[in-house]
Write an enzyme that holds these catalytic residues in place. Structure first.
Site, PDB file in Angstrom:
ATOM      1  N   ARG A 176      -3.655  -7.985 -20.842  1.00  0.00           N
ATOM      2  CA  ARG A 176      -4.576  -7.449 -21.862  1.00  0.00           C
ATOM      3  C   ARG A 176      -3.834  -6.690 -22.951  1.00  0.00           C
ATOM      4  O   ARG A 176      -4.327  -6.535 -24.048  1.00  0.00           O
ATOM      5  CB  ARG A 176      -5.587  -6.485 -21.219  1.00  0.00           C
ATOM      6  CG  ARG A 176      -6.578  -7.136 -20.295  1.00  0.00           C
ATOM      7  CD  ARG A 176      -7.481  -6.079 -19.677  1.00  0.00           C
ATOM      8  NE  ARG A 176      -8.243  -5.321 -20.664  1.00  0.00           N
ATOM      9  CZ  ARG A 176      -9.312  -5.762 -21.292  1.00  0.00           C
ATOM     10  NH1 ARG A 176      -9.763  -6.967 -21.042  1.00  0.00           N
ATOM     11  NH2 ARG A 176      -9.946  -4.998 -22.173  1.00  0.00           N
TER      12      ARG A 176
ATOM     13  N   ASP B 184      -9.613   0.483 -24.500  1.00  0.00           N
ATOM     14  CA  ASP B 184      -9.957   0.429 -23.076  1.00  0.00           C
ATOM     15  C   ASP B 184      -9.942   1.833 -22.477  1.00  0.00           C
ATOM     16  O   ASP B 184      -9.086   2.647 -22.824  1.00  0.00           O
ATOM     17  CB  ASP B 184      -8.912  -0.396 -22.290  1.00  0.00           C
ATOM     18  CG  ASP B 184      -9.158  -1.887 -22.376  1.00  0.00           C
ATOM     19  OD1 ASP B 184     -10.219  -2.293 -22.880  1.00  0.00           O
ATOM     20  OD2 ASP B 184      -8.275  -2.645 -21.929  1.00  0.00           O
TER      21      ASP B 184
ATOM     22  N   PRO C 161       0.817  -1.217   0.000  1.00  0.00           N
ATOM     23  CA  PRO C 161       0.000   0.000   0.000  1.00  0.00           C
ATOM     24  C   PRO C 161       0.852   1.270   0.000  1.00  0.00           C
ATOM     25  O   PRO C 161       0.345   2.358  -0.256  1.00  0.00           O
ATOM     26  CB  PRO C 161      -0.845  -0.107   1.271  1.00  0.00           C
ATOM     27  CG  PRO C 161      -0.426  -1.328   1.975  1.00  0.00           C
ATOM     28  CD  PRO C 161       0.574  -2.075   1.156  1.00  0.00           C
TER      29      PRO C 161
ATOM     30  N   GLU D  48       2.477  -7.511   8.567  1.00  0.00           N
ATOM     31  CA  GLU D  48       2.555  -6.054   8.701  1.00  0.00           C
ATOM     32  C   GLU D  48       3.491  -5.402   7.701  1.00  0.00           C
ATOM     33  O   GLU D  48       3.624  -4.195   7.672  1.00  0.00           O
ATOM     34  CB  GLU D  48       2.992  -5.677  10.127  1.00  0.00           C
ATOM     35  CG  GLU D  48       1.998  -6.066  11.190  1.00  0.00           C
ATOM     36  CD  GLU D  48       0.600  -5.524  10.911  1.00  0.00           C
ATOM     37  OE1 GLU D  48       0.460  -4.304  10.696  1.00  0.00           O
ATOM     38  OE2 GLU D  48      -0.343  -6.332  10.906  1.00  0.00           O
TER      39      GLU D  48
HETATM   40  N1  ADE Z   1      -0.765  -5.218   0.001  1.00  0.00           N
HETATM   41  C1  ADE Z   1      -1.658  -4.849   0.932  1.00  0.00           C
HETATM   42  N2  ADE Z   1      -2.433  -3.847   0.495  1.00  0.00           N
HETATM   43  C2  ADE Z   1      -2.023  -3.565  -0.787  1.00  0.00           C
HETATM   44  C3  ADE Z   1      -2.416  -2.624  -1.763  1.00  0.00           C
HETATM   45  N3  ADE Z   1      -3.397  -1.752  -1.546  1.00  0.00           N
HETATM   46  N4  ADE Z   1      -1.770  -2.627  -2.940  1.00  0.00           N
HETATM   47  C4  ADE Z   1      -0.764  -3.485  -3.170  1.00  0.00           C
HETATM   48  N5  ADE Z   1      -0.345  -4.396  -2.279  1.00  0.00           N
HETATM   49  C5  ADE Z   1      -0.965  -4.435  -1.090  1.00  0.00           C
END
Ligand code: ADE
Length: 231
Positions: free
Chosen positions: A153, A168, A88, A115
């Site tokens: 794709r 697309d 994330p 984590e």
């Molecule tokens: N691992 C946990 N959350 C994620 C996300 N939003 N994007 C990519 N990998 C992740």
């Protein structure tokens, strides 16, 4: 194009890789997906791949040793691949990033769990970091599938009709949202298909689609209208 996926849960991918378009592309040799179980690089009698964070705190952190060794073993095989860590904290995936990723011959996708990763994994391996959105998944596996699904794709011949991925939404060829689509029957519970689509007038149909696409984009994603195409 080749994908290597490094994960603690390779089984998660089996249903996905067996789905129709992708399994056909794999059969035809257009796509190759190799799964690598990070646990195989675990050390010691407990086969540990994660541990508690130094300094305390909740959850477990992926250990530097098995992850770096697994990545290095996979990277030792040619051709050289672009290493991507799904997290994330990464750069947000969008169609431009997908187009860039599709230019590589091989992508190595490293999936986290728990984590996060020991920071030294990032310091040593210097991966590109990619996030599929501002939310937290239980791990990188679904994000890795998202990367694979969007990139394949764009492989010439994957869709059978190369035009369809050029058209697309969000692609360099078309930044707008898709127009509404209809198929048979012509009428369902008094809901009719727009007359123009039945007219056989290809110019009028193209005009209507463009207009619908524009209206939908203006209504739902005005930000895309100022999005300048890349030169
Ligand atoms: N691992 C946990 N959350 C994620 C996300 N939003 N994007 C990519 N990998 C992740």
């Amino acid at each position: 194009m080749r994908f290597d996926v490094l994960t603690l849960f390779p089984e998660i991918f089996s249903g996905y890789l067996g789905q129709s378009l992708l399994s056909k592309a794999i059969e035809r040799g257009k796509v190759d997906v190799q799964l690598h179980d990070l646990r195989r690089w675990a050390k010691g009698k407990h086969q540990k791949v994660d541990d508690r964070p130094f300094g305390g705190g909740p959850g477990m952190v992926l250990m530097v040793e098995p992850v770096v060794e697994c990545v290095e073993a996979v990277q030792a095989e040619p051709p050289p691949g672009k290493l991507i860590l799904l997290t994330p904290q990464g750069r947000r995936l969008d169609q431009r990033v997908v187009e860039e990723l599709a230019t590589h011959e091989r992508l190595i996708l490293l999936c986290g769990r728990y984590e996060g990763f020991d920071q030294r994994i990032l310091d040593i391996l210097q991966p590109a970091e990619i996030s599929i959105g501002d939310f937290v998944l239980n791990g990188g596996e679904v994000a890795a599938m998202t990367v694979i699904d969007s990139v394949v794709r764009l492989i010439p011949g994957f869709l059978g009709d190369d035009e369809s991925s050029i058209q697309d939404s969000f692609s360099s060829g078309n930044r707008w949202l898709e127009c509404p689509q209809y198929t048979r029957p012509r009428v369902f519970r008094d809901w009719e298909v727009p007359e123009v689509l039945l007219s056989g007038d290809h110019e009028a149909i193209a005009r209507w689609r463009r207009e619908q696409s524009f209206l939908r984009t203006r209504e739902r994603r005005e930000d895309l209208l100022d999005d300048k195409p890349e030169v």
